[in-house]
Design an enzyme around this catalytic site. Structure first.
Site, PDB file in Angstrom:
ATOM      1  N   PRO A 128       0.833  -1.207   0.000  1.00 53.41           N
ATOM      2  CA  PRO A 128       0.000   0.000   0.000  1.00 53.41           C
ATOM      3  C   PRO A 128       0.867   1.256   0.000  1.00 53.41           C
ATOM      4  O   PRO A 128       1.764   1.397   0.817  1.00 53.41           O
ATOM      5  CB  PRO A 128      -0.787  -0.108   1.313  1.00 53.41           C
ATOM      6  CG  PRO A 128      -0.710  -1.541   1.699  1.00 53.41           C
ATOM      7  CD  PRO A 128       0.597  -2.047   1.168  1.00 53.41           C
ATOM      8  N   GLU A 129       0.591   2.133  -0.946  1.00 50.90           N
ATOM      9  CA  GLU A 129       1.328   3.388  -1.042  1.00 50.90           C
ATOM     10  C   GLU A 129       0.475   4.503  -0.423  1.00 50.90           C
ATOM     11  O   GLU A 129      -0.661   4.270  -0.027  1.00 50.90           O
ATOM     12  CB  GLU A 129       1.606   3.705  -2.520  1.00 50.90           C
ATOM     13  CG  GLU A 129       2.432   2.650  -3.243  1.00 50.90           C
ATOM     14  CD  GLU A 129       3.924   2.882  -3.106  1.00 50.90           C
ATOM     15  OE1 GLU A 129       4.322   3.896  -2.489  1.00 50.90           O
ATOM     16  OE2 GLU A 129       4.691   2.058  -3.615  1.00 50.90           O
TER      17      GLU A 129
END
Ligand SMILES: [Zn+2]
Length: 273
Positions: free
Chosen positions: A2-3
């Site tokens: 997840p960014e």
């Protein structure tokens, strides 16, 4: 992994479920995350109202009167909102029970995520206090990057991915923003002018904003998999990331791949100087 956009989207999706609600209790099934879950400390949020939910870097802050609990999704974490009687699945490590009989459930197969008590001044916590500016805030500008880079001989890609410079520019976003700014990823940070930095900062803002609007990328296995609040994640329109050997959308040259600071780096040798 997840960014920043995915974390921001998760935070926004959780806000209507958790802000202003009372946390009834915590149910911890697995304490061995990246850092051991300190149930004794986190219990302070029980029977407290969630004043707000906020984000710093890739940490989601659950802010209550006694202090802040932080969640990080690590490499493979996801959070869902469920009815309290839904039986836990494998890798569902903890639930935050709300007084309205809903639960906030955390799933993380690789267990690189964390759930940490950060006290009354979370910005002073050791995981937070070294973080650079937020890319979507006003103080992230080309001028700032230019000033900070004058004595940095590192590559521009490593520079913008350095969390003490600016948070949340992960590998995908670094590759894409350098392409869109026409900057070669191997160029030295101190060898880039003010104007190009202004262009780069605006590009980073616009890519992250677009990605948040689209609900984040679907790269890797991040998903808001639980409950009814499913978010449609779209794959961002990628120009260079993972496109090595394919034609550049701008000039037709083949996209190249090298490794910089251990990370896959994709660029067009003609468009990026
Ligand atoms: Zn090109």
């Amino acid at each position: 992994m997840p960014e920043l956009p995915e974390v921001e989207v998760t935070k926004r999706a959780l806000i209507p479920h958790i802000e202003g609600r009372t946390i009834e209790k915590l149910e911890i099934r697995e304490t061995r995350l990246r850092w051991p879950i300190r149930v004794d400390l986190l219990k302070k949020i029980e029977n407290e109202i969630v004043i707000s939910l906020s984000r710093r870097g890739k940490y989601i802050f659950i802010n209550t009167a006694p202090g802040t609990a932080m969640i990080h999704l690590g490499m493979s974490g996801s959070i869902g909102v469920l009815d309290q009687f839904v039986p836990p699945k494998k890798h569902d490590h903890f639930d935050i029970h709300l007084a309205n009989k809903k639960i906030i459930r955390f799933n993380d197969p690789r267990r690189f995520g964390c759930f940490i008590w950060a006290g009354k001044q979370p910005e002073k916590h050791q995981l937070i206090n070294h973080l650079g500016v937020e890319p979507l805030e006003k103080d992230f500008q080309g001028e700032y990057l230019y000033r900070l880079s004058r004595n940095r001989k590192t590559t521009i890609k490593a520079f913008i991915m350095n969390a003490s410079v600016v948070v949340g520019v992960g590998n995908i976003y670094a590759n894409e923003s350098l392409f869109l700014s026409g900057i070669h990823p191997k160029r030295r940070a101190n060898n880039i002018g003010k104007k190009r930095y202004q262009n780069l900062a605006q590009t980073i803002k616009s890519i992250l904003t677009k990605s948040i609007e689209m609900g984040g990328t679907t790269l890797r296995n991040f998903s808001f998999t639980y409950g009814k609040e499913k978010i449609g994640y779209f794959k961002h329109n990628l120009f260079v990331y993972s496109r090595d050997g394919k034609g550049c959308e701008a000039c037709g040259s083949l996209i190249k791949r090298i490794v910089l600071s251990g990370r896959g780096t994709f660029y067009c040798g003609k468009c990026q100087r």
